[in-house]
Design an enzyme around this catalytic site. Structure first.
Site, PDB file in Angstrom:
ATOM      1  CB  ALA A   1      -0.930  -0.018   1.216  1.00  0.00           C
TER       2      ALA A   1
ATOM      3  CE1 TYR B   1       4.702  -9.001 -12.397  1.00  0.00           C
ATOM      4  CE2 TYR B   1       3.905  -9.091 -14.656  1.00  0.00           C
ATOM      5  CZ  TYR B   1       3.818  -8.581 -13.372  1.00  0.00           C
ATOM      6  OH  TYR B   1       2.839  -7.657 -13.058  1.00  0.00           O
TER       7      TYR B   1
HETATM    8  N1  LIG Z   1       2.355  -1.529 -13.349  1.00  0.00           N
HETATM    9  C1  LIG Z   1       1.843  -2.330 -14.261  1.00  0.00           C
HETATM   10  O1  LIG Z   1       1.950  -2.082 -15.482  1.00  0.00           O
HETATM   11  C2  LIG Z   1       1.096  -3.560 -13.829  1.00  0.00           C
HETATM   12  C3  LIG Z   1       0.415  -4.285 -14.820  1.00  0.00           C
HETATM   13  C4  LIG Z   1      -0.279  -5.428 -14.451  1.00  0.00           C
HETATM   14  C5  LIG Z   1      -0.268  -5.830 -13.123  1.00  0.00           C
HETATM   15  N2  LIG Z   1       0.415  -5.108 -12.184  1.00  0.00           N
HETATM   16  C6  LIG Z   1       0.388  -5.596 -10.802  1.00  0.00           C
HETATM   17  O2  LIG Z   1      -0.063  -4.545  -9.956  1.00  0.00           O
HETATM   18  C7  LIG Z   1       0.398  -4.771  -8.612  1.00  0.00           C
HETATM   19  C8  LIG Z   1       0.935  -3.477  -8.030  1.00  0.00           C
HETATM   20  O3  LIG Z   1       2.107  -3.125  -8.701  1.00  0.00           O
HETATM   21  P1  LIG Z   1       2.488  -1.613  -9.083  1.00  0.00           P
HETATM   22  O4  LIG Z   1       2.485  -1.540 -10.555  1.00  0.00           O
HETATM   23  O5  LIG Z   1       1.678  -0.661  -8.296  1.00  0.00           O
HETATM   24  O6  LIG Z   1       4.031  -1.604  -8.644  1.00  0.00           O
HETATM   25  P2  LIG Z   1       4.817  -0.888  -7.431  1.00  0.00           P
HETATM   26  O7  LIG Z   1       4.594   0.576  -7.474  1.00  0.00           O
HETATM   27  O8  LIG Z   1       6.183  -1.410  -7.525  1.00  0.00           O
HETATM   28  O9  LIG Z   1       4.085  -1.464  -6.138  1.00  0.00           O
HETATM   29  C9  LIG Z   1       4.338  -2.764  -5.669  1.00  0.00           C
HETATM   30  C10 LIG Z   1       4.070  -2.802  -4.185  1.00  0.00           C
HETATM   31  O10 LIG Z   1       4.336  -4.140  -3.725  1.00  0.00           O
HETATM   32  C11 LIG Z   1       5.199  -4.036  -2.592  1.00  0.00           C
HETATM   33  N3  LIG Z   1       6.030  -5.210  -2.385  1.00  0.00           N
HETATM   34  C12 LIG Z   1       6.961  -5.738  -3.223  1.00  0.00           C
HETATM   35  N4  LIG Z   1       7.604  -6.750  -2.620  1.00  0.00           N
HETATM   36  C13 LIG Z   1       7.082  -6.865  -1.383  1.00  0.00           C
HETATM   37  C14 LIG Z   1       7.345  -7.702  -0.272  1.00  0.00           C
HETATM   38  N5  LIG Z   1       8.315  -8.642  -0.315  1.00  0.00           N
HETATM   39  N6  LIG Z   1       6.624  -7.545   0.858  1.00  0.00           N
HETATM   40  C15 LIG Z   1       5.666  -6.577   0.944  1.00  0.00           C
HETATM   41  N7  LIG Z   1       5.386  -5.738  -0.072  1.00  0.00           N
HETATM   42  C16 LIG Z   1       6.092  -5.879  -1.216  1.00  0.00           C
HETATM   43  C17 LIG Z   1       6.070  -2.817  -2.883  1.00  0.00           C
HETATM   44  O11 LIG Z   1       6.706  -2.386  -1.702  1.00  0.00           O
HETATM   45  P3  LIG Z   1       8.177  -1.655  -1.756  1.00  0.00           P
HETATM   46  O12 LIG Z   1       7.902  -0.240  -2.148  1.00  0.00           O
HETATM   47  O13 LIG Z   1       8.668  -1.818  -0.368  1.00  0.00           O
HETATM   48  O14 LIG Z   1       8.988  -2.393  -2.785  1.00  0.00           O
HETATM   49  C18 LIG Z   1       5.000  -1.865  -3.399  1.00  0.00           C
HETATM   50  O15 LIG Z   1       4.299  -1.293  -2.335  1.00  0.00           O
HETATM   51  C19 LIG Z   1       1.430  -5.901  -8.721  1.00  0.00           C
HETATM   52  O16 LIG Z   1       0.843  -7.112  -8.304  1.00  0.00           O
HETATM   53  C20 LIG Z   1       1.747  -5.950 -10.211  1.00  0.00           C
HETATM   54  O17 LIG Z   1       2.176  -7.229 -10.607  1.00  0.00           O
HETATM   55  C21 LIG Z   1       1.098  -3.974 -12.501  1.00  0.00           C
END
Ligand SMILES: NC(=O)c1ccc[n+]([C@@H]2O[C@H](COP(=O)([O-])OP(=O)(O)OC[C@H]3O[C@@H](n4cnc5c(N)ncnc54)[C@H](OP(=O)(O)O)[C@@H]3O)[C@@H](O)[C@H]2O)c1
Length: 294
Positions: free
Chosen positions: A25, A180
């Protein structure tokens, strides 16, 4: 439901008194989801792994929604021990859980293993989510409004695996886009199995694909980082991508909707193989074994 969902409709529901966990979050889509749910007056439990990043995000949200009801709880989802610890702490404070948004995810290009001996991307994107959901089921059963949303990805379509590969999934050698995609595909299999198991209950389980979104997700990959920088202005913002993650778990119209895959607001079909019940059962068994629940 169609993509014409109005902004007013998203933010018209009052979720006061509802406990909602959002994992990851502090950044990107998860942070915007926490903000959106706070605007609906929910009590948002922000699961973050870094206290500093979590506190910063909490402050940002509070600056936007002055009466936001937020609790920051720390947990590194790459550790089964920390997940169990998180659930114990949650139980000592709250007991009922209404909404679980399994959003946290990573994109890694190097092979890394967790202390539990699991390929890290597979651990965070799948096994941790599986364990967290299983451990929180008793809390979700206490609510008459329980909704689980697993954030997936269109990438799952290129992550198909066969039954024979499942026993090796824990230490999958593929990283980058192939790894992934596989982590998202196997997560979809168990999302559908959760739905089958919980069908007779009041708990709904759905998968959600935000589509390409400008976030920090590609930060561990040089190539993906450059690409995201170039396409950033043309793809969704995190705020836009989070709107369905506020709407799907809150809107009363969607009561009972379960076992679906949403592309933003639209119900869509995931890849055909994800509906294979034998494969779902096999991945379920493996997830139970790996997360030491069997
Ligand atoms: N961005 C895209 O284009 C896209 C497309 C399809 C799906 N998604 C999915 O959307 C979701 C959110 O991703 P986002 O794009 O918003 O990326 P993001 O900004 O990198 O956010 C990911 C979040 O997950 C947390 N996280 C990662 N590893 C963790 C761990 N070991 N323990 C607890 N928290 C952890 C991160 O925390 P830290 O800040 O501490 O690393 C961050 O808060 C993901 O499941 C991703 O696969 C994203």
């Amino acid at each position: 439901m169609n993509s014409e969902v109005e902004r007013d409709e998203i933010y018209s529901v009052n979720m006061s008194g509802k406990n909602c966990i959002v994992t990851g979050a502090n950044s990107g889509i998860g942070k915007q989801t926490a903000l959106g749910l706070a605007k609906l007056n929910s009590h948002v439990i922000m699961l973050c792994r870094s206290e500093k990043r979590g506190e910063e995000a909490k402050r940002d949200i509070q600056n936007k929604v002055s009466d936001a009801n937020l609790t920051l709880m720390l947990c590194d989802l790459a550790s089964f021990h920390q997940i169990r610890d998180f659930v114990d702490k949650f139980n000592s404070k709250f007991s009922i859980l209404d909404v679980l948004i399994n959003n946290a995810g990573v994109y890694l290009t190097d092979y890394e293993e967790t202390a539990d001996g699991i390929q890290k991307m597979m651990a965070v994107n799948h096994f941790s989510q599986f364990l967290l959901t299983q451990l929180l089921l008793p809390n979700l059963r206490e609510s008459n409004f329980s909704r689980i949303i697993n954030v997936n990805s269109g990438a799952h379509r290129s992550g198909i695996i066969e039954k024979k590969d499942i026993p090796k999934i824990k230490t999958l050698e593929k990283t980058g886009m192939r790894g992934y995609a596989t982590s998202k595909f196997v997560n979809l299999l168990t999302t559908y199995k959760f739905h089958r198991i919980l069908e007779e209950s009041q708990i709904t389980v759905n998968a959600f694909n935000p589509g390409m979104t400008s976030t920090r997700l590609p930060r561990h990959s040089f190539g993906a980082k450059i690409m995201w920088k170039i396409i950033g202005p043309f793809i969704k913002s995190a705020e836009e991508a989070a709107q369905p993650l506020v709407y799907l778990p809150s809107n009363p119209k969607l009561k009972g909707f379960s076992g679906n895959y949403y592309d933003m607001f639209d119900k869509a079909k995931s890849v055909k193989k994800s509906y294979d019940r034998d494969l779902q059962d096999k991945m379920w068994e493996e997830s139970m074994k790996v997360s030491e629940l069997d």
